[in-house]
Motif scaffolding. Structure first.
Motif, mmCIF file in Angstrom:
data_model
loop_
_atom_site.group_PDB
_atom_site.id
_atom_site.type_symbol
_atom_site.label_atom_id
_atom_site.label_comp_id
_atom_site.label_asym_id
_atom_site.label_seq_id
_atom_site.Cartn_x
_atom_site.Cartn_y
_atom_site.Cartn_z
ATOM 1 N N THR A 178 -2.499 -10.102 2.743
ATOM 2 C CA THR A 178 -2.448 -8.802 2.617
ATOM 3 C C THR A 178 -4.387 -8.714 2.333
ATOM 4 O O THR A 178 -4.933 -7.233 2.005
ATOM 5 C CB THR A 178 -2.222 -8.013 1.223
ATOM 6 N N ASN B 196 4.601 4.942 0.583
ATOM 7 C CA ASN B 196 4.263 4.175 1.581
ATOM 8 C C ASN B 196 3.801 2.684 1.105
ATOM 9 O O ASN B 196 3.047 1.765 1.524
ATOM 10 C CB ASN B 196 2.960 4.552 2.272
ATOM 11 N N SER B 197 4.698 2.138 0.116
ATOM 12 C CA SER B 197 4.509 0.726 -0.308
ATOM 13 C C SER B 197 6.080 0.182 -0.584
ATOM 14 O O SER B 197 6.958 1.003 -1.081
ATOM 15 C CB SER B 197 3.727 0.676 -1.626
#
Length: 579
Positions: free
Chosen positions: A224, A401-402
């Motif tokens: 990430t 959005n996670s």
């Protein structure tokens, strides 16, 4: 290869006989030297035979356009597109992708080896190359009920199949580091057959990467940030740079890529939904983002082609060069990367942005065992009652959005019997996960914050990774109706309001994929989105996508399985009542 085909290819290469087709006036991307070259390109029997001066039975005039190898997706779950391999291939061909390395992890969690075999059979005889990695971790954890359990003995039957390249993402690090017998047997079997092994190293330290590399695990798609990517590159791993529907890592990882290490990096989508594939694209979208982030166009093309091919030992793919498969793209420029035509094995499959050649193979019959996968007893409103005597509850808070959620503790409203009451003002809704594989009767209950529904309920059988039935709602009546509708459809997605079905999408194959065309599925998805507007769902994110990951007990902080509320940091189930 037959001797006759080999002899003919050599004759075409030497100019002794005409090629099947010759491409002229093209700017050829040379992925080996990282430059642009020119010359006629001869094609024979679906392979490039030579670059130079050639004559052919057919002449393809590129008119000065760019010629690149077709793109390769190095890691993808086809099931996430919710269409069959055949329909998936049509969508990807429009975006210049002719090859994928797929992990049938989702359908394997529902149907085990039968699911894997279906994906192998359904991908045969198409103008598209599907390769597969065998699911390594089914089920993902012991804290939920999945439809199947896959041991090493179950996987060995597949390793000899030519389309199987190895063992898919090993996500169970404790099993590797502790030398779990079955995990080591899976790894050893893959190595014995000369196959590859993919990693899934989310959050692992540099020393943990040593363990994976020592075990023969050579890739990771879970980086990430650039620091994690560099650690993996330092230890010899290929770094898969992911840009999917939920996990969007490309912009964070691109800074690590330079002229010295770029050939150890490749592009993947992992999980990308049908509407995003149609709107954004697939690996072509990754290429555009990489160039917009400062990577040279030719380096980005290398990452999308030859790098992926070399990572998986696909010796005939990823380049425009003699002896390589004639899978290529004609595109206007190296800025927009607008795809004009796509060729597979030397035959045009896309012309001017439309499918022109896609012979429909005889797709396998789908047995009832694949379409009858939703099994649970009749559900009543009583089964959704959540006792909270203390008026304080452990709640799953959505981060838009996670995949990660927050674990919060809040005051909640209860009725006179001490049962939780949904609060639209506080955005506290009910969440339920119903075991749907073996009719065990397990129902996990929880409270979720952040979904934003003002009425009704939504439900889906896409619930990672075990894919039980997950329902979120503002009232018990609509939640029961959602469960009933899903059972009648035998899997899918549904939006309910006031006891009525506003929209539904039937996913008849394992509760994960539709047997309809991608155009029809896309239209139904649009109906789903329209119905969500009627419930006034939070539009900062995709509510169904978020719902499907609230059940994944390997991603922090708080999730829900069919066995109950699960605290990831402690790796154990906890009570809803926080008193």
């Amino acid at each position: 290869m037959e001797r006759r085909q080999l002899a003919r290819r050599i004759s075409v290469a030497s100019g002794k006989e005409p090629a099947d087709a010759v491409i002229k006036s093209a700017k050829i991307i040379d992925v080996f030297n990282g430059e642009i070259i020119e010359g006629d390109i001869a094609i024979a029997d679906g392979y490039f035979a030579g670059i130079g001066t050639y004559e052919g039975k057919q002449v393809i005039d590129a008119n000065g356009a760019y010629l690149t190898p077709a793109f390769i997706d190095g890691h993808v779950h086809i099931e996430s597109s919710i269409v069959t391999p055949s329909e998936f291939a049509k969508v990807l061909l429009l975006h210049g992708v002719t090859t994928v390395i797929a992990d049938p992890h989702e359908i394997a969690n529902v149907l085990g080896t039968e699911g894997i075999q279906y994906m192998l059979d359904a991908s045969e005889n198409l103008p598209f190359d599907f390769y597969f990695m065998l699911p390594s971790c089914v089920p993902a954890t012991e804290f939920e009920h999945s439809g199947a359990v896959l041991k090493a003995e179950h996987l060995k039957q597949f390793f000899q199949q030519p389309k199987v390249l190895g063992l898919a993402e090993v996500m169970n690090f404790p099993a590797v580091v502790n030398c779990d017998k079955d995990m080591l047997e899976k790894i050893a079997a893959s190595k014995a057959f000369g196959k590859k092994i993919d990693g899934h190293a989310a959050g692992l330290s540099a020393n943990d990467i040593n363990v994976y590399m020592a075990a023969g695990i050579r890739t990771d798609h879970e980086c990430t940030n650039a620091v994690e990517a560099k650690e993996r590159l330092n230890r010899g791993m290929y770094v898969m740079i992911r840009e999917g529907t939920v996990a969007k890592d490309l912009r964070q990882l691109i800074p690590v890529v330079n002229e010295r290490n770029a050939r150890r990096c490749l592009f993947v989508t992992d999980d990308k939904h049908l509407d995003d594939l149609l709107h954004e694209g697939s690996i072509d979208h990754n290429v555009r983002l990489a160039v917009a982030s400062g990577i040279s166009p030719i380096t980005a093309i290398q990452m999308a082609t030859i790098n992926a091919a070399e990572c998986f030992g696909l010796e005939e793919k990823g380049a425009i060069a003699p002896g390589y498969k004639a899978d290529f793209i004609i595109m206007e420029d190296l800025e927009s990367f607008k795809i004009v035509d796509v060729y597979k094995d030397g035959t045009a499959v896309v012309k001017k942005g439309a499918i022109v050649h896609f012979p429909e193979s005889s797709q396998p019959d789908i047995p009832s065992s694949l379409t009858q996968t939703v099994h649970f007893l009749e559900i009543s409103e009583d089964e959704f009652q959540i006792p909270v005597q203390s008026h304080k509850a452990n709640i799953i808070e959505i981060i838009p959005n996670s995949l990660v959620t927050r674990h919060i503790v809040e005051q909640v409203e209860t009725n006179e019997s001490g049962f939780f009451q949904c609060s639209l003002d506080k955005d506290q809704l009910k969440l339920a996960v119903i075991e749907r594989h073996h009719q065990t009767g397990f129902i996990g209950l929880g409270i979720v914050n952040g979904l934003g529904l003002k009425s009704g309920a939504i439900a889906t059988t896409i619930a990672h990774d075990s894919h039980n039935l997950v329902i979120a709602g503002t009232n018990d009546h609509d939640m029961v109706m959602a469960a009933k509708t899903i059972k009648e459809m035998q899997g899918g997605m549904v939006v309910i309001k006031d006891g009525k079905v506003l929209a539904a999408l039937k996913l008849s194959i394992a509760g994960l994929m539709s047997d309809r065309s991608y155009q029809e599925v896309y239209a139904n998805l649009n109906n789903i989105h329209g119905a969500l507007n009627q419930l006034r769902a939070n539009r900062q994110f995709n509510p169904f996508l978020t719902l499907s990951f609230l059940t994944l007990p390997v991603i922090p902080e708080l999730k829900l399985t069919d066995k109950g509320l699960f605290q990831v940091s402690k790796f154990q189930h906890i009570s809803i009542d926080a008193g």
